[in-house]
Write an enzyme that holds these catalytic residues in place. Sequence first.
Site, PDB file in Angstrom:
ATOM      1  N   LYS A  58       0.764  -1.202  -0.203  1.00  0.00           N
ATOM      2  CA  LYS A  58      -0.163   0.065  -0.170  1.00  0.00           C
ATOM      3  C   LYS A  58       0.966   1.339   0.052  1.00  0.00           C
ATOM      4  O   LYS A  58       1.730   1.702   0.926  1.00  0.00           O
ATOM      5  CB  LYS A  58      -0.803   0.109   1.128  1.00  0.00           C
ATOM      6  CG  LYS A  58      -1.809   1.191   1.236  1.00  0.00           C
ATOM      7  CD  LYS A  58      -2.897   1.041   2.361  1.00  0.00           C
ATOM      8  CE  LYS A  58      -3.730   2.173   2.542  1.00  0.00           C
ATOM      9  NZ  LYS A  58      -4.586   2.067   3.546  1.00  0.00           N
ATOM     10  N   LYS A  88      -1.987  -1.519  -4.095  1.00  0.00           N
ATOM     11  CA  LYS A  88      -2.925  -0.351  -4.151  1.00  0.00           C
ATOM     12  C   LYS A  88      -2.177   0.748  -3.965  1.00  0.00           C
ATOM     13  O   LYS A  88      -1.170   0.962  -3.248  1.00  0.00           O
ATOM     14  CB  LYS A  88      -3.749  -0.749  -2.647  1.00  0.00           C
ATOM     15  CG  LYS A  88      -4.610   0.792  -2.554  1.00  0.00           C
ATOM     16  CD  LYS A  88      -5.262   0.304  -0.940  1.00  0.00           C
ATOM     17  CE  LYS A  88      -6.059   1.538  -0.847  1.00  0.00           C
ATOM     18  NZ  LYS A  88      -6.141   1.902   0.637  1.00  0.00           N
TER      19      LYS A  88
HETATM   20  C1  PBG Z   1      -7.682   3.482   5.072  1.00  0.00           C
HETATM   21  C2  PBG Z   1      -7.789   3.383   3.772  1.00  0.00           C
HETATM   22  C3  PBG Z   1      -7.445   4.176   2.547  1.00  0.00           C
HETATM   23  C4  PBG Z   1      -8.050   3.520   1.658  1.00  0.00           C
HETATM   24  C5  PBG Z   1      -8.481   2.283   1.849  1.00  0.00           C
HETATM   25  N1  PBG Z   1      -8.298   2.186   3.302  1.00  0.00           N
HETATM   26  C6  PBG Z   1      -7.009   5.596   2.684  1.00  0.00           C
HETATM   27  C7  PBG Z   1      -5.729   5.871   3.153  1.00  0.00           C
HETATM   28  O1  PBG Z   1      -4.872   4.871   3.465  1.00  0.00           O
HETATM   29  O2  PBG Z   1      -5.543   7.211   3.182  1.00  0.00           O
HETATM   30  C8  PBG Z   1      -8.036   4.131  -0.035  1.00  0.00           C
HETATM   31  C9  PBG Z   1      -9.165   3.593  -0.772  1.00  0.00           C
HETATM   32  C10 PBG Z   1      -9.396   4.575  -1.856  1.00  0.00           C
HETATM   33  O3  PBG Z   1      -8.652   5.463  -2.137  1.00  0.00           O
HETATM   34  O4  PBG Z   1     -10.353   4.083  -2.445  1.00  0.00           O
HETATM   35  N2  PBG Z   1      -6.570   2.738   5.822  1.00  0.00           N
END
Ligand code: PBG
Length: 323
Positions: free
Chosen positions: A194, A247
């Site tokens: 991530k 992601k």
């Molecule tokens: C939170 C989380 C995020 C997303 C999924 N879980 C945001 C972040 O880490 O700031 C992003 C999903 C998206 O942008 O569609 N842990």
Amino acid sequence: MFPNTRMRRCRSSKGLRRLARETVLERGDLILPVFAVSGEHREEPIPSMPGVSRFSVDLLRRRAAELKAGAVLVFGVPDPAAKDERGSAAFQEDGLVPKVVGALKKERPDLVVITDVCLCSYTAHGHCGVLTPEGEADNDRSLELLARVAECHAAAGADMVAPSAMMDGQVQAVRERLDTAGFPDTPIMSYAAKFASSFYGPFRDAAACAPGSGDRRSYQIEPANRREAVREALLDEEEGADWLMVKPALPYLDVLAELRRVSRLPLAAYQVSGEYAMLKQAAASGALDERNAVLETLTAIKRAGADAIITYYAEEVHEWIEQ
Ligand code: PBG
């Protein structure tokens, strides 16, 4: 060599092209993210994500009956008053996400319900864990809380839990907790790679989880780093992850392809809110044909190595593809 070899021979008709197709996107590949809010009869459209709304549990349950997607990823968006320093609302047995899971499984027992395991929507400061006195996310103190969140979701009947806080050791902490709490068969989809991405912008509106101060760069991966992402993913695999996720998706296809090469776990890719918003807005302005552009991005994500794709387009894509 030309003229003996002519690549165009196998492209000359629709039927021939179809036979040679290497990657086929299927309905069964898609996971729809859903946002849940408290209360009843509540639908709140998210301005930066046209076509996506937050729903109260009763409306989500009603929608589940008509839902075409076979799998959902649930995010809870608690009322601002329910937020505190530790994100306690995230680990209440009768909290928002457990209620949603119960309602969805009751309405549609066959629906695969995956839950996001994080604290950022539940903490007053908006970080993914509890803070140190210096205001940094405190890794080890957050693990216990994340494990409790996962346990609540599993107890409510979630088919899979997806830890996304990017704390070191979180997969191990969740696995141990699930095993001792009587959920040894609940799988973990780790948000392994991530990245600290600008493409989460619209989501932070949707889930009201923007950090109050600072950013997430001390726990999410630097966008420039592929080797580091691979290390993260392999560690999560050792800690007991059943699925790995990359992601965002489209800007990180190289990472997806690399993970497909080095891991035998199933792989998910998350086409995030910013990727969705770009496509929606380009389509709305007439710059792109929405259906073709979306199917092209999803096919590319699958070609790079994804087994499943989390996308806000899941419902539309069900209409757009045949199988
Ligand atoms: C939170 C989380 C995020 C997303 C999924 N879980 C945001 C972040 O880490 O700031 C992003 C999903 C998206 O942008 O569609 N842990």
